[in-house]
Design an enzyme around this catalytic site. Structure first.
Site, PDB file in Angstrom:
ATOM      1  N   HIS A   1     -43.859 -23.891  22.958  1.00 38.66           N
ATOM      2  CA  HIS A   1     -43.020 -24.398  21.882  1.00 38.66           C
ATOM      3  C   HIS A   1     -43.756 -24.405  20.539  1.00 38.66           C
ATOM      4  O   HIS A   1     -43.197 -24.055  19.507  1.00 38.66           O
ATOM      5  CB  HIS A   1     -42.573 -25.809  22.261  1.00 38.66           C
ATOM      6  CG  HIS A   1     -41.656 -26.449  21.290  1.00 38.66           C
ATOM      7  ND1 HIS A   1     -40.309 -26.213  21.289  1.00 38.66           N
ATOM      8  CD2 HIS A   1     -41.897 -27.310  20.279  1.00 38.66           C
ATOM      9  CE1 HIS A   1     -39.755 -26.902  20.317  1.00 38.66           C
ATOM     10  NE2 HIS A   1     -40.687 -27.585  19.687  1.00 38.66           N
TER      11      HIS A   1
ATOM     12  N   HIS B   1     -33.100 -27.261  19.883  1.00 39.52           N
ATOM     13  CA  HIS B   1     -33.404 -28.533  20.535  1.00 39.52           C
ATOM     14  C   HIS B   1     -32.710 -28.541  21.879  1.00 39.52           C
ATOM     15  O   HIS B   1     -31.971 -29.468  22.218  1.00 39.52           O
ATOM     16  CB  HIS B   1     -32.980 -29.723  19.657  1.00 39.52           C
ATOM     17  CG  HIS B   1     -34.025 -30.793  19.594  1.00 39.52           C
ATOM     18  ND1 HIS B   1     -33.754 -32.122  19.710  1.00 39.52           N
ATOM     19  CD2 HIS B   1     -35.365 -30.707  19.438  1.00 39.52           C
ATOM     20  CE1 HIS B   1     -34.881 -32.809  19.619  1.00 39.52           C
ATOM     21  NE2 HIS B   1     -35.866 -31.971  19.449  1.00 39.52           N
ATOM     22  N   ASN B   2     -32.955 -27.462  22.648  1.00 33.89           N
ATOM     23  CA  ASN B   2     -32.176 -27.205  23.858  1.00 33.89           C
ATOM     24  C   ASN B   2     -32.493 -28.162  25.001  1.00 33.89           C
ATOM     25  O   ASN B   2     -31.603 -28.810  25.549  1.00 33.89           O
ATOM     26  CB  ASN B   2     -32.432 -25.781  24.353  1.00 33.89           C
ATOM     27  CG  ASN B   2     -32.115 -24.752  23.281  1.00 33.89           C
ATOM     28  OD1 ASN B   2     -31.385 -25.050  22.354  1.00 33.89           O
ATOM     29  ND2 ASN B   2     -32.669 -23.566  23.417  1.00 33.89           N
TER      30      ASN B   2
ATOM     31  N   ASP C   1     -43.761 -32.508   7.688  1.00 31.59           N
ATOM     32  CA  ASP C   1     -42.939 -33.341   8.558  1.00 31.59           C
ATOM     33  C   ASP C   1     -43.601 -33.463   9.921  1.00 31.59           C
ATOM     34  O   ASP C   1     -44.356 -32.596  10.335  1.00 31.59           O
ATOM     35  CB  ASP C   1     -41.545 -32.739   8.710  1.00 31.59           C
ATOM     36  CG  ASP C   1     -41.585 -31.382   9.375  1.00 31.59           C
ATOM     37  OD1 ASP C   1     -42.254 -30.488   8.829  1.00 31.59           O
ATOM     38  OD2 ASP C   1     -40.981 -31.216  10.437  1.00 31.59           O
TER      39      ASP C   1
ATOM     40  N   SER D   1     -42.298 -39.879  17.818  1.00 31.88           N
ATOM     41  CA  SER D   1     -41.428 -40.801  17.102  1.00 31.88           C
ATOM     42  C   SER D   1     -40.851 -40.085  15.891  1.00 31.88           C
ATOM     43  O   SER D   1     -41.559 -39.339  15.213  1.00 31.88           O
ATOM     44  CB  SER D   1     -42.215 -42.033  16.641  1.00 31.88           C
ATOM     45  OG  SER D   1     -42.502 -42.855  17.749  1.00 31.88           O
ATOM     46  N   GLN D   2     -39.579 -40.333  15.652  1.00 31.36           N
ATOM     47  CA  GLN D   2     -38.868 -39.601  14.616  1.00 31.36           C
ATOM     48  C   GLN D   2     -39.080 -40.228  13.235  1.00 31.36           C
ATOM     49  O   GLN D   2     -39.647 -41.311  13.112  1.00 31.36           O
ATOM     50  CB  GLN D   2     -37.370 -39.592  14.948  1.00 31.36           C
ATOM     51  CG  GLN D   2     -37.077 -38.906  16.264  1.00 31.36           C
ATOM     52  CD  GLN D   2     -37.294 -37.418  16.186  1.00 31.36           C
ATOM     53  OE1 GLN D   2     -36.600 -36.721  15.479  1.00 31.36           O
ATOM     54  NE2 GLN D   2     -38.292 -36.930  16.900  1.00 31.36           N
TER      55      GLN D   2
END
Lengths: 82, 766
Positions: free
Chosen positions: B58, B109-110, B283, B328-329
């Site tokens: 990934h 984002h499968n 990000d 964590s987003q």
């Protein structure tokens, strides 16, 4: 008629955005001693007839499969209401 | 609570023989050995965590890198002249004129979306939006390309409701319009749905920022949400593993998104950029702090010193390894000059965003991380982020492919009478992949911000960028997995030309491409062959059309058990238009306009919607691609839109001519009378092919009578074949195909719209 109470909470390791927002709101209102809030769900399930161990097993299954999303939530407790 | 003793560099050197769970982290024995060779010792557990996530498929693109190079090689100077930032950054940036630039990217984002559809899809939107913010742009719209299992499978409704709910929740809360995308149903995606999210942002040229850690002594600041135990190893462990059938489902903690925190983060970042408070912002997505620190350091002066104790935690019991891997987003990392840190913190405080200084940029060439006063990571960041393993994996021509291609739909008897053709038309129109997706798109806010010029069901989405001049951009995504299964090289090119034609049909000029390549396991030589062919096809196609690939993402291991998905290279094309007032909708609105078919029709039904829905068949070869014809058609549509001599344009794709006519009728509920005799006689095809063939480089346009002569002249001048095939009819309330059948608009609409609600229930209360 008897009731069974099921409590579901977001998993502890995961973010709980609603709880976080609530905690911050309370702190803004001056509740300095409140450090965290987590928001869960409480189900009151009314039963016809007697509560048997078999029925409680069934409710445990329903709680795991339907009332909660076990990827992000935990079933905290299943108990008969007083 | 027991105090956890961190595995320090000193300890690692002293205990070389310690057993390490590298296999559970997805590393192969030779990869683990490679890490030991790089470090000259065993990795600490923190280092192992970092290498394992960053060397996952990934994050490292280890199986795809050797092929993706073509996107950078097969380019001309003309293709890159509008490109301000190309591949390799968070997102590509394209100059669209008037001092404006646009950045856009599509990402998968499968796997998370199968495990937890709602949060998986929601955080997919959150992640791609943060990529856009990190370039210094304001996000202005999102889109989504979705693939689900068979529409009537009992599990599909769970996934569809969750994914669509998650996308609408996150996107609507952020206040971003969702302007398009596509949805397909096929059993190959049953246990492996595809959720590909696209975001687009706009910025002034001077506001462009790149994420790198330059300037020795500059501070490294983590800001946004606190770090918790969300999705530890999520991206890597999830994306490196497939879902085995039966057995316990693999369900590690996924991430939970908070769109309101992200909204605040957007505004906070834009103010930080505007106030010149930051050198760069990165990000945090997959691989969290591991990724952000190693990438920033690699792209900058090469070194960084971090004190991990300074990370603000939601859960104080997290170990150092967990902090390094947490996903964590809603977190960002900034590089800040020391003299600007007060200004920086003033902005984050104003937005109520927490921030903490983790460390500083160095020129030592080492990324050093300390925890509780001891060194737990000491690595060359390039070995983590850039110089990971690269595999040129074996490829094999699929054993089954010749037989599949030989199984042409030519074997099916062709209908000749009108009733039979009408029945087939309705079957196609109501089939899951051709049906109206308004059940999905009505859950999205597509007008918020007030700049949406076109949105689903128009073929492309369009957003106004400059409110004074009307300058705007159009975007479309496409991938036909059925075509790609038949021929991945042609299939990828078909995805490209379809998106290109969608954008051109809106009146915009196609400029650039972002792709999200979804495939099965790269360890399967047949899948690897499909992947290589698709990349080659796409790179060759972009060169032919003269539009560059600006970035994107690869998602492997999309399969259940041993069965890989159809190759699904989702291609997003972005184009610009001088003034969105000149846009072309996908339907006619006035009475008595002439309908013209642009392009010629061949008998091409391999992999078609007709073969799939009428005969439940997939075989033969997909339609041919003609790049010259596509460019001529796009040029004609752009000129016609600019001069205002066509009133609508519908590109011909799946379902062919009759599907495009149906789209034109249903868009605004205005009927039409069409005829196919001249298509049949000029192109030498039968009625079935005239109605359903999926020959490329075609579009249907409506032209007001007073512009007829001008329009014909334009077609002649640009060498685009043209036939008058019908007239619009506002009074009849029906679609008439002369000599074959008529059908009321209401009946068409109920067939077209009924399919999704019949399987997924009413939207409200799901």
């Amino acid at each position: 008629m008897p009731k069974v109470i099921v409590e579901v909470m977001p998993k502890e390791v995961l973010l709980d955005p609603a709880g976080k927002a609530t905690a911050r709101a309370l702190q803004r209102f001056g509740d300095g001693e409140i450090t965290d809030v987590r928001i869960g769900k409480r189900f009151e399930i009314t039963i016809e007839g007697e509560i048997t161990p078999k029925l409680l097993d069934h409710i445990a299954e329903v709680a795991k499969d339907v009332l909660s999303n076990d990827v992000i939530e935990d079933v905290l407790s299943i108990r008969v209401a007083d | 609570m027991t105090e956890l003793i961190p595995d320090t560099v000193e300890n690692a050197t002293a205990t070389p023989a310690k057993d390490q769970p590298y296999d559970l982290l997805g590393l192969k024995p030779d990869e683990y050995q490679q890490i030991r060779d790089i470090l000259g010792r065993r990795p600490t557990s923190g280092e192992l965590a970092m290498y394992s996530v960053m060397w996952s498929e990934h994050c490292s693109y280890k199986s795809s890198k050797v092929h993706l190079r073509q996107f950078g090689e097969k380019v001309t100077e003309a293709m890159t002249k509008n490109l301000m930032v190309g591949m390799g950054e968070n997102a590509g940036v394209v100059d669209i004129g008037e001092g404006w630039a646009v950045t856009f990217k599509i990402e998968s984002h499968n796997h998370p979306s199968y495990i937890e559809p709602f949060q998986g899809a929601a955080t997919g939107i959150g992640g791609i939006v943060r990529d856009i913010i990190s370039m210094g742009a304001r996000p202005v719209a999102v889109m989504d390309a979705l693939r689900f299992g068979a529409i009537d499978h009992p599990d599909t409704s769970r996934v569809v409701n969750g994914v669509v709910g998650g996308i609408s929740f996150y996107g609507n809360c952020l206040g971003l319009p969702n302007i398009g995308g596509e949805t397909w149903f096929d059993p190959v995606y049953q246990a492996n749905p595809l959720v590909n999210a696209l975001a687009v942002g706009a910025l002034r040229h001077e506001d462009l920022h790149l994420a790198n850690a330059k300037g020795v002594g500059n501070l490294v600041v983590l800001f946004g949400a606190r770090t918790g135990g969300d999705g530890i190893g999520g991206a890597s462990i999830l994306a490196s593993d497939t879902f085995a059938e039966g057995g316990p489902t693999k369900r590690p903690a996924v991430q939970v998104g908070d769109p309101f925190a992200e909204k605040v983060l957007i505004e906070c970042c834009l103010e930080l950029f505007a106030g010149d408070c930051v050198e760069g912002i990165q990000d945090l997505g997959a691989a969290g702090i591991s990724c952000a620190t190693s990438e920033l350091a690699s792209n900058g002066d090469g070194g960084m010193f971090i004190t991990l104790d300074n990370v603000l935690l939601r859960d104080p019991t997290l170990t150092a390894e967990e902090i390094l891997m947490s996903e964590s987003q809603e977190r960002m990392m900034a590089i800040v000059r020391p003299e600007m840190i007060d200004a920086f913190l003033a902005v984050t405080t104003k937005w109520d965003v927490e921030a903490s200084v983790l460390g500083e940029v160095t020129d030592t060439g080492r990324l050093i991380i300390e925890w509780k006063g001891q060194t737990i990571v000491d690595v060359d960041p390039r070995t983590v982020a850039i110089d990971g393993p690269v595999y040129d994996r074996p490829m094999e021509y699929p054993t089954w492919l010749d037989a599949l291609q030989a199984d042409s739909p030519a074997k099916f008897a062709r209908a000749t009478d009108g009733d039979e053709l009408k029945k087939q038309f309705l079957t196609v129109l109501g089939s899951p992949n051709e049906a109206d997706t308004d059940w999905i798109t009505n859950q999205y806010d597509y007008y918020v911000m007030g700049n949406t010029a076109l949105h689903t069901p128009d073929g492309a989405g369009m957003i106004r960028i400059d409110e004074v001049s009307g300058l705007g951009v159009a975007l479309a995504t496409d991938a036909n997995g059925r075509y790609c299964q038949l021929d991945p090289y042609i299939g990828a090119q078909l995805a490209l030309v379809e998106s290109y034609r969608n954008v051109a049909s809106s009146g915009a000029t196609p400029l650039a491409v972002s792709d999200c390549l979804n495939f099965g396991s790269p360890e399967n030589p047949e899948v690897m062959w499909q992947f290589a062919r698709a990349v080659e096809g796409l790179a060759d196609g972009c060169l032919e059309l003269g539009i560059p690939v600006t970035g994107g993402n690869v998602s492997f291991y999309n399969q259940t058990g041993d069965v890989p998905i159809h190759p699904t290279p989702v291609v997003a094309v972005m184009g610009s238009i001088d003034n969105v007032a000149r846009r072309l909708p996908s339907g006619w609105q006035d009475d008595g306009e002439n309908l013209y078919l642009l392009g010629v029709t061949a008998d091409e039904l391999g992999g078609s919607a007709w073969a799939g829905s009428v005969h439940d068949h997939l075989g033969g070869i997909p339609p041919r691609v003609d790049f010259t014809a596509e460019k001529d058609l796009a040029g004609l549509l752009g000129a016609a839109a600019h001069e205002g001599i066509v009133t609508c344009a519908v590109d011909l794709g799946t379902g062919g001519f009759i599907r495009a006519v149906a789209d034109g009728v249903l868009r605004f509920g205005v009927g039409a009378r069409v005829w196919i005799d001249e298509i049949v006689s000029r192109d030498g095809v039968d009625a079935t092919a005239a109605l359903f063939s999926e020959t490329q480089a075609r579009a249907l346009v409506s032209v007001a009578r007073e512009d007829d002569v001008k329009f014909r002249g334009l077609c002649d001048g640009r060498h685009v074949p043209v036939l008058r095939v019908g007239v619009t009819d506002k009074r009849s309330g029906e679609l008439e195909v002369q000599g074959l059948f008529s059908i009321e608009i209401d009946q068409m609409r109920s067939v077209h719209r009924g399919t999704l609600p019949a399987h997924f229930g009413p939207v409200v209360g799901g």
